[in-house]
Design a protein around this motif. Structure first.
Motif, PDB file in Angstrom:
ATOM      1  N   CYS A 125       0.873  -1.179   0.000  1.00 24.56           N
ATOM      2  CA  CYS A 125       0.000   0.000   0.000  1.00 24.56           C
ATOM      3  C   CYS A 125       0.906   1.224   0.000  1.00 24.56           C
ATOM      4  O   CYS A 125       1.832   1.307   0.808  1.00 24.56           O
ATOM      5  CB  CYS A 125      -0.900   0.009   1.234  1.00 24.56           C
ATOM      6  SG  CYS A 125      -1.868   1.523   1.382  1.00 24.56           S
ATOM      7  N   CYS A 165       0.273   5.985   2.267  1.00 32.56           N
ATOM      8  CA  CYS A 165       0.891   6.854   3.274  1.00 32.56           C
ATOM      9  C   CYS A 165       2.342   6.431   3.410  1.00 32.56           C
ATOM     10  O   CYS A 165       2.743   5.371   2.897  1.00 32.56           O
ATOM     11  CB  CYS A 165       0.129   6.798   4.604  1.00 32.56           C
ATOM     12  SG  CYS A 165       0.716   5.583   5.784  1.00 32.56           S
ATOM     13  N   MET A 222       3.872   2.629   4.064  1.00 36.51           N
ATOM     14  CA  MET A 222       4.078   1.679   2.961  1.00 36.51           C
ATOM     15  C   MET A 222       3.963   0.216   3.410  1.00 36.51           C
ATOM     16  O   MET A 222       4.891  -0.581   3.254  1.00 36.51           O
ATOM     17  CB  MET A 222       5.459   1.900   2.325  1.00 36.51           C
ATOM     18  CG  MET A 222       5.686   3.323   1.864  1.00 36.51           C
ATOM     19  SD  MET A 222       4.793   3.675   0.365  1.00 36.51           S
ATOM     20  CE  MET A 222       6.098   4.154  -0.710  1.00 36.51           C
ATOM     21  N   CYS A 223       2.829  -0.137   3.969  1.00 38.38           N
ATOM     22  CA  CYS A 223       2.626  -1.500   4.484  1.00 38.38           C
ATOM     23  C   CYS A 223       2.657  -2.533   3.346  1.00 38.38           C
ATOM     24  O   CYS A 223       2.115  -2.284   2.263  1.00 38.38           O
ATOM     25  CB  CYS A 223       1.251  -1.613   5.131  1.00 38.38           C
ATOM     26  SG  CYS A 223       1.003  -0.567   6.550  1.00 38.38           S
ATOM     27  N   GLY A 267      -3.924  -3.277   6.343  1.00 32.86           N
ATOM     28  CA  GLY A 267      -2.674  -2.605   6.718  1.00 32.86           C
ATOM     29  C   GLY A 267      -2.742  -2.051   8.131  1.00 32.86           C
ATOM     30  O   GLY A 267      -3.749  -2.215   8.848  1.00 32.86           O
ATOM     31  N   CYS A 302      -3.271   0.747   9.441  1.00 33.88           N
ATOM     32  CA  CYS A 302      -4.305   1.711   9.826  1.00 33.88           C
ATOM     33  C   CYS A 302      -5.710   1.127   9.687  1.00 33.88           C
ATOM     34  O   CYS A 302      -6.693   1.807   9.995  1.00 33.88           O
ATOM     35  CB  CYS A 302      -4.205   2.957   8.962  1.00 33.88           C
ATOM     36  SG  CYS A 302      -4.583   2.640   7.233  1.00 33.88           S
ATOM     37  N   PRO A 362      -0.308   5.521  11.080  1.00 34.06           N
ATOM     38  CA  PRO A 362       0.525   5.414  12.279  1.00 34.06           C
ATOM     39  C   PRO A 362       1.735   6.339  12.321  1.00 34.06           C
ATOM     40  O   PRO A 362       2.557   6.209  13.211  1.00 34.06           O
ATOM     41  CB  PRO A 362       0.979   3.946  12.263  1.00 34.06           C
ATOM     42  CG  PRO A 362       0.228   3.270  11.171  1.00 34.06           C
ATOM     43  CD  PRO A 362      -0.235   4.318  10.243  1.00 34.06           C
TER      44      PRO A 362
HETATM   45  S1  SF4 Z   1      -0.806   2.577   7.275  1.00 39.02           S
HETATM   46 FE1  SF4 Z   1      -2.645   2.357   6.043  1.00 39.02          FE
HETATM   47  S2  SF4 Z   1      -2.469   3.903   4.454  1.00 39.02           S
HETATM   48 FE2  SF4 Z   1      -0.435   3.658   5.359  1.00 39.02          FE
HETATM   49  S3  SF4 Z   1       0.536   2.197   4.030  1.00 39.02           S
HETATM   50 FE3  SF4 Z   1      -0.358   1.025   5.706  1.00 39.02          FE
HETATM   51  S4  SF4 Z   1      -2.390   0.423   4.955  1.00 39.02           S
HETATM   52 FE4  SF4 Z   1      -1.628   2.018   3.600  1.00 39.02          FE
END
Ligand code: SF4
Length: 497
Positions: free
Chosen positions: A16, A19, A22-23, A31, A33, A437
């Motif tokens: 992802c 943000c 980058m999970c 992810g 969040c 986060p």
């Molecule tokens: S924290 Fe949420 S938005 Fe950020 S990379 Fe991980 S899944 Fe995506």
């Protein structure tokens, strides 16, 4: 659900990039969040894209049947009775924002081609301004406000009938320990999403607050916002006391009012009573600092109002003089008669006329509520998702060519540099806020303008899609909560005002 393009895959996990975290997310998982998930190899924004729909049947603005030029009568097409606005709630975020915002939708409003740029902004600089309708002392100005022992904000300058908190902000989010940032972000998230949050004020009270609900102060729910200061209360109700009582003292932390000395009393020929108040006299019949701030009478620390009185002047006072003492909410009151030694004696029975006047004070108090305004600044990268030339967006907002909303709610844009907005969270669709986060709050933000103006400010024209395309993806429809202007209405703009 809105899908996001997957840019990278590793070991069966998709990455992802919404943000900086980058999970990498495995199939069937979400992810860090919980906002994005891997569903069968596709990156999905978990919360549904939300549109606001305004229809006749749902009590929205009525569309006249004979409204459209060239039409003789309503043709029964529901399109004429419904209008939609794509909010950023559930739309997703594009990070880093050199890419266009997730949705850039076009639609017509009264024959004008409009465009709305929709994104869930990641706000590191953000917080909540909280107004708590109470006179009670919550804590000294600048006193730290804590959640679970961590500082998340402070008490700021009080307003008329309300105490104010300033919560969040970049220093609590990122300038302290990780725990402080995490708890601050979580408290802001819950508050902005309409949940209740318990907090403690250093040297002050325990608070439970929830946007749109009565505040709970030291486990007691506040019910009334004061009718006015003590002086204003004297002015408002002086006439009703005439003939029923000789003296009235309205106890208030700000200005305590005394009927016989007050201008209102003088104009009504109320005779002097020889009363002496211990506070600092401001002007006739208006006293500051009669007691310390607290959670007692009128936001003072007193439970016995007689403690603010000195001895009555024997040259003026007389045995049998009748005196009403009341707080600015009418919650506390006492009726006294001076004895032969000119000492006030509390009476068990309040005469009916005075009872009525106390009830009128209470009736004129508004319900005590907690108001929460989200405040955040649209940073350079968020603006880049709107235009290739971000400063032009700022100028366009300042020139009232671009209207800013948060979840469809009109945002107040601060004067000066940047795009710092405030919006009432109670008017937004539920669950409008998220977090990442880093930590930072994720809030919906929409920029609406004429299509021509969008082109002129260097907008991502290649990404503009007709609203119908976005509506197909919308899984959640809500009706407007507030009565603010519809975001695409011409009166929001300089050219249509
Ligand atoms: S924290 Fe949420 S938005 Fe950020 S990379 Fe991980 S899944 Fe995506």
């Amino acid at each position: 659900m809105v899908k996001q393009r997957v840019e990278s895959v590793a070991n069966g996990k998709i990455r992802c990039d919404a943000c900086p975290v980058m999970c990498y997310i495995s199939d069937g998982r979400s992810g860090a969040c919980d906002r994005y998930a891997n569903v069968g190899g596709e990156l999905i924004r978990v919360d549904p894209l939300t549109i606001i729909e305004n229809t006749i049947s749902e009590g929205g603005n009525v569309v006249p049947f004979l409204a459209q030029p060239g039409e003789s009568e309503w043709d029964g097409d529901i399109v004429h009775a419904t209008r939609s606005f794509v909010t950023a709630v559930g739309a997703g975020t594009t990070y880093p924002d050199y890419k266009p915002a997730p949705f850039i939708v076009s639609q017509q409003e009264n024959g004008v081609d409009m465009v709305t740029v929709v994104t869930e902004g990641i706000f590191s600089y953000c917080g909540a301004k909280v107004k708590i309708d109470t006179d009670r002392f919550l804590g000294s100005e600048t006193a730290t406000v804590r959640v679970d022992g961590e500082a998340i904000g402070h008490v700021t300058t009080g307003e008329y009938g309300s105490q104010m908190l300033s919560l969040g902000g970049v220093h609590h989010l990122t300038g302290g320990s990780q725990k402080e940032g995490r708890i601050t972000c979580d408290a802001l998230l819950r508050l902005c999403n309409g949940e209740s949050v318990d907090m403690q004020v250093d040297g002050g009270v325990n608070l439970t607050i929830k946007a749109g609900a009565a505040p709970v102060i030291n486990d007691v729910e506040e019910s009334r916002m004061r009718v006015g200061c003590g002086s204003a209360t004297i002015g408002m109700f002086a006439k009703q006391w005439m003939g029923h009582v000789d003296e009235v003292v309205v106890v208030d932390d700000h200005i305590t009012g005394v009927l016989s000395e007050h201008q209102a009393g003088r104009l009504l020929d109320v005779p002097a009573t020889g009363i002496r108040i211990k506070g600092r006299r401001s002007t006739p019949g208006r006293y500051f600092q009669v007691a310390e701030p607290g959670i007692g009478w009128g936001g003072t620390n007193i439970s016995d109002p007689l403690t603010i009185l000195g001895d009555f002047d024997p040259k003026t006072a007389w045995p049998g003089m009748r005196m009403l003492m009341v707080s600015t909410t009418g919650e506390q009151y006492g009726y006294y008669i001076l004895d032969d030694n000119l000492r006030p004696e509390l009476q068990i029975i309040l005469p009916a006329a005075l009872q009525e006047s106390v009830e009128i004070i209470a009736e004129n108090c508004e319900p005590a509520l907690t108001s929460v305004l989200f405040i955040g600044g649209a940073g350079g990268s968020l603006r880049a998702g709107v235009t290739t030339n971000p400063v032009r967006l700022t100028r366009s907002v300042k020139e009232a060519l671009t209207h800013v909303s948060c979840g469809g709610v009109p945002a107040y844009v601060w004067p000066g540099g940047g795009i710092t907005v405030m919006a009432d969270v109670t008017q937004m669709p539920s669950n409008a806020f998220g977090y990442v986060p880093t930590p930072a709050l994720v809030a919906p933000i929409e920029f609406t303008m004429r299509l021509d103006d969008y082109r002129a400010l260097g907008g991502h024209m290649e990404a503009v899609m007709p609203i119908e395309q976005a509506l197909e993806l919308a899984e959640r429809k809500v009706t407007p909560i507030g009565r603010g202007p519809w975001p695409t209405e011409s009166r929001n703009f300089r050219w249509g005002a």
